[in-house]
Design a protein around this motif. Structure first.
Motif, mmCIF file in Angstrom:
data_model
loop_
_atom_site.group_PDB
_atom_site.id
_atom_site.type_symbol
_atom_site.label_atom_id
_atom_site.label_comp_id
_atom_site.label_asym_id
_atom_site.label_seq_id
_atom_site.Cartn_x
_atom_site.Cartn_y
_atom_site.Cartn_z
ATOM 1 N N GLN A 46 42.991 41.346 45.935
ATOM 2 C CA GLN A 46 43.432 40.796 44.634
ATOM 3 C C GLN A 46 42.412 39.745 43.967
ATOM 4 O OE1 GLN A 46 47.722 40.873 43.407
ATOM 5 N NE2 GLN A 46 47.687 41.636 45.550
ATOM 6 N N ALA A 49 39.275 40.844 42.758
ATOM 7 C CA ALA A 49 39.513 41.333 41.430
ATOM 8 C C ALA A 49 39.351 40.131 40.533
ATOM 9 C CB ALA A 49 40.717 42.251 41.280
ATOM 10 N N THR A 79 36.722 46.418 35.423
ATOM 11 C CA THR A 79 36.931 46.809 36.971
ATOM 12 C C THR A 79 37.896 45.938 37.361
ATOM 13 O OG1 THR A 79 34.636 47.839 36.804
ATOM 14 C CG2 THR A 79 35.572 47.197 38.996
ATOM 15 N N GLY A 80 37.680 44.585 37.423
ATOM 16 C CA GLY A 80 38.520 43.710 37.922
ATOM 17 C C GLY A 80 40.010 43.763 37.718
ATOM 18 N N TRP A 83 41.351 47.499 38.586
ATOM 19 C CA TRP A 83 41.524 47.533 40.167
ATOM 20 C C TRP A 83 42.472 46.642 40.917
ATOM 21 C CZ3 TRP A 83 38.788 44.326 44.319
ATOM 22 C CH2 TRP A 83 38.988 44.711 45.495
ATOM 23 N N GLY A 84 42.665 45.529 40.217
ATOM 24 C CA GLY A 84 43.499 44.422 40.617
ATOM 25 C C GLY A 84 45.031 44.812 40.412
ATOM 26 N N TYR A 151 47.637 41.216 35.832
ATOM 27 C CA TYR A 151 46.379 42.314 35.519
ATOM 28 C C TYR A 151 47.018 43.107 34.423
ATOM 29 C CZ TYR A 151 44.184 40.812 39.819
ATOM 30 O OH TYR A 151 43.463 40.101 40.956
#
Length: 172
Positions: A46, A49, A79-80, A83-84, A151
């Motif tokens: 995390q 991310a 993406t961060g 994905w996070g 997120y």
């Protein structure tokens, strides 16, 4: 809304994105070093991310007037954030099923061989904690549960801005 679609061509919103994520990274380091809470492998992922979101914000800040810089920043931000969110959801699942053989995490981060972040910057990316342990809560929610909220907010903000940007571009 023209306001939302124009946000990414201005440097200030990108700086706010970077600083918000940097604040989260600094909070993680406070939890680790001041409160002595050991980060687990999911926490480390995390953090990566969040670093992608920080990088997105700074690229957007410096290059907001250039399409290629904005595209790169959008890519890192999305993406961060996505994905996070998936990592945080998985972490919540591991904590909910702590002790189960089916829900566990690795001990050593699975970074690419060309970027062993846990070896390069162990103070930030070395995992020493247990993913199933809930060592901190606020208002009854664990850290991964709060990160789902964080997120989720980054994903929603990204989608709102991207959709508005695409709608505005289509009208031109």
């Amino acid at each position: 809304m023209k306001f939302l679609s124009d946000l990414t061509t201005n440097s200030t919103p990108w700086l706010l994105l970077a600083l918000s994520a940097l604040g989260l990274e600094l909070c993680a380091l406070f939890f680790q070093y001041a409160m002595d809470l050991a980060p687990c492998i999911m926490c480390v992922y995390q953090r990566v991310a969040i670093c992608a979101i920080i990088l997105a914000g700074f690229i957007g800040f410096w290059g907001c007037s250039f399409l290629i810089a904005r595209v790169i920043a959008y890519g890192l931000w999305s993406t961060g954030a996505v994905w996070g969110l998936f990592i945080a959801l998985e972490h919540v699942e591991i904590q909910a099923n702590a002790g189960s053989l089916f829900f566990s995490c690795d001990i050593i981060p699975n970074f690419p061989t060309w970027a062993p972040l846990h070896e390069w910057i162990p103070a930030l990316f070395e995992a020493t904690g247990d993913c199933g342990e809930i060592s901190w809560q606020f208002l009854g929610y664990s850290m991964p549960q709060w990160m789902v909220v964080v997120y989720g907010a980054y994903v929603v903000a990204f989608l709102l801005i991207l959709i508005n940007r695409l709608i505005s571009a289509k009208k031109l």
